[in-house]
Design a protein around this motif. Structure first.
Motif, PDB file in Angstrom:
ATOM      1  N   THR A  31      53.432  74.149  58.093  1.00 11.32           N
ATOM      2  CA  THR A  31      53.311  74.662  59.464  1.00 11.32           C
ATOM      3  C   THR A  31      51.865  74.989  59.839  1.00 11.32           C
ATOM      4  O   THR A  31      51.517  75.021  61.008  1.00 11.32           O
ATOM      5  N   ARG A  36      46.705  73.915  63.156  1.00  9.89           N
ATOM      6  CA  ARG A  36      45.421  73.200  63.090  1.00  9.89           C
ATOM      7  C   ARG A  36      45.368  72.140  64.197  1.00  9.89           C
ATOM      8  O   ARG A  36      44.325  71.956  64.849  1.00  9.89           O
ATOM      9  N   SER A  82      43.476  79.528  63.099  1.00 12.77           N
ATOM     10  CA  SER A  82      43.718  80.953  62.947  1.00 12.77           C
ATOM     11  C   SER A  82      43.543  81.684  64.291  1.00 12.77           C
ATOM     12  O   SER A  82      44.216  82.685  64.549  1.00 12.77           O
ATOM     13  N   ALA A  85      46.523  80.696  66.629  1.00 11.35           N
ATOM     14  CA  ALA A  85      47.757  81.244  66.056  1.00 11.35           C
ATOM     15  C   ALA A  85      48.005  82.692  66.463  1.00 11.35           C
ATOM     16  O   ALA A  85      49.116  83.202  66.307  1.00 11.35           O
ATOM     17  N   ARG A  91      52.581  80.478  69.749  1.00  7.60           N
ATOM     18  CA  ARG A  91      53.637  80.650  68.736  1.00  7.60           C
ATOM     19  C   ARG A  91      55.011  80.360  69.346  1.00  7.60           C
ATOM     20  O   ARG A  91      55.859  79.727  68.725  1.00  7.60           O
ATOM     21  N   ARG A 113      52.851  81.426  57.490  1.00  7.43           N
ATOM     22  CA  ARG A 113      52.544  82.859  57.469  1.00  7.43           C
ATOM     23  C   ARG A 113      53.737  83.711  57.889  1.00  7.43           C
ATOM     24  O   ARG A 113      53.834  84.879  57.516  1.00  7.43           O
ATOM     25  N   ASP A 114      54.627  83.108  58.707  1.00 16.20           N
ATOM     26  CA  ASP A 114      55.731  83.878  59.303  1.00 16.20           C
ATOM     27  C   ASP A 114      57.072  83.186  59.086  1.00 16.20           C
ATOM     28  O   ASP A 114      57.998  83.381  59.860  1.00 16.20           O
ATOM     29  N   ARG A 163      39.555  84.938  57.968  1.00 12.90           N
ATOM     30  CA  ARG A 163      40.858  84.382  58.321  1.00 12.90           C
ATOM     31  C   ARG A 163      41.980  85.349  57.917  1.00 12.90           C
ATOM     32  O   ARG A 163      42.928  85.582  58.682  1.00 12.90           O
ATOM     33  N   ASP A 167      44.714  86.722  60.455  1.00 17.41           N
ATOM     34  CA  ASP A 167      46.120  86.357  60.261  1.00 17.41           C
ATOM     35  C   ASP A 167      46.991  87.582  59.971  1.00 17.41           C
ATOM     36  O   ASP A 167      48.169  87.610  60.312  1.00 17.41           O
ATOM     37  N   ARG A 170      46.813  90.419  63.489  1.00 20.33           N
ATOM     38  CA  ARG A 170      47.237  90.092  64.854  1.00 20.33           C
ATOM     39  C   ARG A 170      48.551  90.792  65.198  1.00 20.33           C
ATOM     40  O   ARG A 170      49.325  91.166  64.309  1.00 20.33           O
TER      41      ARG A 170
HETATM   42  O1   DC Z   1      48.131  77.293  56.111  1.00 23.93           O
HETATM   43  P1   DC Z   1      46.803  76.932  56.791  1.00 23.93           P
HETATM   44  O2   DC Z   1      45.621  77.516  56.107  1.00 23.93           O
HETATM   45  O3   DC Z   1      46.676  75.460  57.012  1.00 23.93           O
HETATM   46  O4   DC Z   1      46.914  77.618  58.256  1.00 23.93           O
HETATM   47  C1   DC Z   1      45.868  77.543  59.194  1.00 23.93           C
HETATM   48  C2   DC Z   1      45.955  78.749  60.110  1.00 23.93           C
HETATM   49  O5   DC Z   1      47.135  78.648  60.921  1.00 23.93           O
HETATM   50  C3   DC Z   1      46.064  80.095  59.411  1.00 23.93           C
HETATM   51  O6   DC Z   1      44.803  80.717  59.250  1.00 23.93           O
HETATM   52  C4   DC Z   1      46.962  80.922  60.304  1.00 23.93           C
HETATM   53  C5   DC Z   1      47.750  79.913  61.094  1.00 23.93           C
HETATM   54  N1   DC Z   1      49.169  79.843  60.726  1.00 23.93           N
HETATM   55  C6   DC Z   1      50.024  80.775  61.268  1.00 23.93           C
HETATM   56  O7   DC Z   1      49.589  81.677  61.965  1.00 23.93           O
HETATM   57  N2   DC Z   1      51.363  80.681  61.035  1.00 23.93           N
HETATM   58  C7   DC Z   1      51.851  79.730  60.244  1.00 23.93           C
HETATM   59  N3   DC Z   1      53.179  79.656  60.040  1.00 23.93           N
HETATM   60  C8   DC Z   1      50.983  78.789  59.640  1.00 23.93           C
HETATM   61  C9   DC Z   1      49.638  78.881  59.886  1.00 23.93           C
END
Ligand code: DC
Length: 213
Positions: A31, A36, A82, A85, A91, A113-114, A163, A167, A170
C-alpha cells in the motif's frame, strides 16, 4: 484470509509480506506504493505534495498504471508519499480499493501503516514490525549502496526519522499497532528469522502451519 502487516519505514514489511503471500498462496498489496504514486502524480501537476486539493484530486484519479511507474522507489517519492498520506481526502479516496483488494478470494497480505487499524480491522492476523531507527537506516543504506545509489547512513537516518515523525504524528490513521497486533522486534533478527516467527504467529491465528520455504 487477510494478513495485515504494519510498521515504520524500512522495517522489512515488504520482504516479509511478499514471502508470506507466496507461502500462504495469497495476493500481495504494497500500500506504500499507492501513496508513492499519489505523491508522484501530485508532483507531475507541479503541486506541493502537502497541497490537500491537488493531492486529493491525484488520489481520486489514480489508476493501476500509475502503480507501474518506475520512479516510485526512491527517497524523493517516499518523502512525497509521507506528505500526501497525511491528507484525509487522499486516504479516503484510497480506502475502497484497498478493502476490495483484501476481500478478493483467496485473500491477501497487505503492508502499510494503517492496515490493521483502519483498512482491515478484521484481518485474520495482524503483525506489527518494530526496529530501531538506527538498524533500519543501516539496512536501507546498505540496500541503496547495493543498487549503486548514494546510501549515506547519516542522510538515510535523518530522512527515516522525519518520515517516522510524520507517519506517527498525523491526525488521520497514524502509524500505531492495532490492539490485537502481534509485535515483532526485528532489531536482532534476519529476514529468515522474521519470516519463521511470522509464519508461526499466523499459524497460531488460523490453527496450525509452519515455515517450509
Ligand atoms: O511503505 P512505504 O515506505 O513505501 O510508504 C511510503 C509512505 O506512504 C509512508 O511514509 C507513509 C505512507 N503510507 C501510509 O500512510 N499508509 C500506508 N498504508 C502505507 C504507506
Amino acid at each position: 484470509m487477510i494478513i495485515a502487516i504494519d510498521g515504520p519505514a524500512a522495517s522489512g514489511k515488504g520482504t516479509l509480506a511478499r514471502r508470506l503471500a507466496a507461502h500462504f498462496g495469497l495476493a500481495y498489496l504494497d500500500t506504500g506504493l499507492i501513496y508513492r504514486a499519489v505523491g508522484a502524480r501530485t508532483a507531475d501537476l507541479g503541486a506541493d505534495p502537502a497541497d490537500a486539493a491537488a493531492a486529493t484530486a491525484a488520489a481520486e484519479a489514480l489508476t493501476l498504471a500509475d502503480l507501474a511507474r518506475t520512479d516510485l522507489r526512491g527517497e524523493a517519492a517516499a518523502s512525497a508519499a509521507s506528505k500526501v498520506a497525511a491528507i484525509p481526502g487522499v486516504r479516503a479516496a484510497l480506502l475502497d480499493f484497498q478493502r476490495r483488494f483484501a476481500a478478493t478470494p483467496p485473500g491477501a497480505v497487505l503492508d502499510g501503516r494503517d492496515i490493521g487499524t483502519v483498512i482491515c480491522p478484521d484481518a485474520t492476523a495482524k503483525l506489527f514490525l518494530l526496529a530501531s531507527a538506527e538498524v533500519r537506516a543501516r539496512r536501507r543504506a546498505a540496500e541503496l549502496q547495493a543498487r549503486g545509489e548514494a546510501g549515506i547512513y547519516a542522510a538515510v537516518l535523518r530522512d527515516l526519522m522525519a518520515r517516522d515523525e510524520r507517519d506517527s504524528g498525523r491526525d488521520v490513521a497514524p502509524l500505531q499497532p492495532a490492539a490485537d497486533a502481534i509485535l515483532l522486534n526485528t532489531d536482532d533478527l534476519n529476514a529468515d528469522q522474521v519470516f519463521e516467527l511470522a509464519v508461526q504467529a499466523v499459524g497460531r491465528k488460523v490453527g496450525g502451519g509452519s515455515a517450509q520455504d
